[in-house]
Design a protein around this motif. Structure first.
Motif, mmCIF file in Angstrom:
data_model
loop_
_atom_site.group_PDB
_atom_site.id
_atom_site.type_symbol
_atom_site.label_atom_id
_atom_site.label_comp_id
_atom_site.label_asym_id
_atom_site.label_seq_id
_atom_site.Cartn_x
_atom_site.Cartn_y
_atom_site.Cartn_z
ATOM 1 N N UNK A 184 70.143 25.342 -38.376
ATOM 2 C CA UNK A 184 69.895 24.145 -37.600
ATOM 3 C C UNK A 184 71.153 23.295 -37.551
ATOM 4 N N UNK A 185 71.328 22.611 -36.442
ATOM 5 C CA UNK A 185 72.469 21.715 -36.275
ATOM 6 C C UNK A 185 72.060 20.497 -35.463
ATOM 7 N N UNK A 186 72.720 19.411 -35.721
ATOM 8 C CA UNK A 186 72.633 18.212 -34.902
ATOM 9 C C UNK A 186 74.026 18.019 -34.320
ATOM 10 N N UNK A 187 74.119 17.943 -33.000
ATOM 11 C CA UNK A 187 75.410 17.848 -32.334
ATOM 12 C C UNK A 187 75.555 16.513 -31.618
ATOM 13 N N UNK A 188 76.764 15.977 -31.666
ATOM 14 C CA UNK A 188 77.127 14.783 -30.927
ATOM 15 C C UNK A 188 78.328 15.122 -30.060
ATOM 16 N N UNK A 189 78.291 14.703 -28.812
ATOM 17 C CA UNK A 189 79.373 14.975 -27.868
ATOM 18 C C UNK A 189 79.914 13.671 -27.310
ATOM 19 N N UNK A 190 81.219 13.651 -27.057
ATOM 20 C CA UNK A 190 81.843 12.518 -26.369
ATOM 21 C C UNK A 190 82.905 13.079 -25.441
ATOM 22 N N UNK A 191 82.819 12.713 -24.163
ATOM 23 C CA UNK A 191 83.773 13.207 -23.168
ATOM 24 C C UNK A 191 84.675 12.056 -22.743
ATOM 25 N N UNK A 192 85.964 12.228 -22.922
ATOM 26 C CA UNK A 192 86.968 11.250 -22.527
ATOM 27 C C UNK A 192 87.639 11.794 -21.264
ATOM 28 N N UNK A 242 90.544 26.130 -21.017
ATOM 29 C CA UNK A 242 90.141 25.205 -22.080
ATOM 30 C C UNK A 242 90.848 25.605 -23.369
ATOM 31 N N UNK A 243 91.529 24.671 -24.006
ATOM 32 C CA UNK A 243 92.147 24.861 -25.311
ATOM 33 C C UNK A 243 91.366 24.036 -26.316
ATOM 34 N N UNK A 244 91.077 24.601 -27.479
ATOM 35 C CA UNK A 244 90.293 23.862 -28.453
ATOM 36 C C UNK A 244 90.755 24.162 -29.872
ATOM 37 N N UNK A 245 90.429 23.242 -30.737
ATOM 38 C CA UNK A 245 90.671 23.392 -32.163
ATOM 39 C C UNK A 245 89.465 22.880 -32.922
ATOM 40 N N UNK A 246 89.207 23.451 -34.096
ATOM 41 C CA UNK A 246 88.065 23.015 -34.897
ATOM 42 C C UNK A 246 88.422 22.972 -36.371
ATOM 43 N N UNK A 274 89.447 10.541 -18.769
ATOM 44 C CA UNK A 274 90.834 10.204 -18.409
ATOM 45 C C UNK A 274 91.845 11.132 -19.077
ATOM 46 N N UNK A 275 91.546 11.574 -20.290
ATOM 47 C CA UNK A 275 92.450 12.465 -21.027
ATOM 48 C C UNK A 275 92.007 13.924 -20.965
ATOM 49 N N UNK A 276 90.909 14.210 -20.252
ATOM 50 C CA UNK A 276 90.361 15.574 -20.129
ATOM 51 C C UNK A 276 90.049 16.161 -21.511
ATOM 52 N N UNK A 277 89.411 15.373 -22.372
ATOM 53 C CA UNK A 277 89.071 15.802 -23.728
ATOM 54 C C UNK A 277 87.563 15.753 -23.950
ATOM 55 N N UNK A 278 87.072 16.693 -24.747
ATOM 56 C CA UNK A 278 85.683 16.693 -25.198
ATOM 57 C C UNK A 278 85.695 16.775 -26.719
ATOM 58 N N UNK A 279 84.985 15.867 -27.364
ATOM 59 C CA UNK A 279 84.848 15.857 -28.816
ATOM 60 C C UNK A 279 83.427 16.297 -29.161
ATOM 61 N N UNK A 280 83.300 17.210 -30.107
ATOM 62 C CA UNK A 280 81.990 17.671 -30.567
ATOM 63 C C UNK A 280 81.948 17.560 -32.075
ATOM 64 N N UNK A 299 87.614 19.744 -30.965
ATOM 65 C CA UNK A 299 88.240 18.980 -29.886
ATOM 66 C C UNK A 299 88.709 19.970 -28.824
ATOM 67 N N UNK A 300 88.286 19.735 -27.583
ATOM 68 C CA UNK A 300 88.614 20.623 -26.477
ATOM 69 C C UNK A 300 89.403 19.860 -25.418
ATOM 70 N N UNK A 301 90.479 20.462 -24.948
ATOM 71 C CA UNK A 301 91.263 19.918 -23.827
ATOM 72 C C UNK A 301 91.039 20.859 -22.664
ATOM 73 N N UNK A 302 90.563 20.337 -21.534
ATOM 74 C CA UNK A 302 90.282 21.186 -20.380
ATOM 75 C C UNK A 302 91.198 20.831 -19.216
ATOM 76 N N UNK A 303 91.398 21.817 -18.347
ATOM 77 C CA UNK A 303 92.303 21.690 -17.207
ATOM 78 C C UNK A 303 91.549 22.037 -15.921
#
Length: 70
Positions: A1-9, A43-47, A11-17, A34-38
């Motif tokens: 089980x997981x609880x996820x929170x997302x935030x999309x910025x 999509x480039x991401x790091x975790x 202007x900077x093309x970023x997604x935080x999970x 953290x994902x950077x999309x174009x």
């Protein structure tokens, strides 16, 4: 089980999970991704993951990190 929170910025093309929950070995913890999309679709991401599992030999807490692309 997981609880996820997302935030999309947009202007900077970023997604935080941020995820909290239980993993396969019954340990608990969280992951920050953290994902950077174009516009091209790339999509480039790091975790980084930290859990309450402890290495019995060294006594260190388990963590995992990496980068990827899609």
């Amino acid at each position: 089980y997981f609880v996820d929170f997302y935030y999309k910025l947009e202007r900077a093309c970023l997604i935080f999970q941020l995820s909290f929950g239980g993993y396969l070995a019954k340990d608990h913890g969280g992951t920050l991704k953290v994902t950077r999309y174009y516009r091209s679709g790339l999509k480039l991401y790091g975790w980084y993951t930290l859990t309450n599992f402890s290495d019995e030999v060294h006594g260190d807490r388990y963590n995992d990190f990496g980068v990827g692309f899609t």
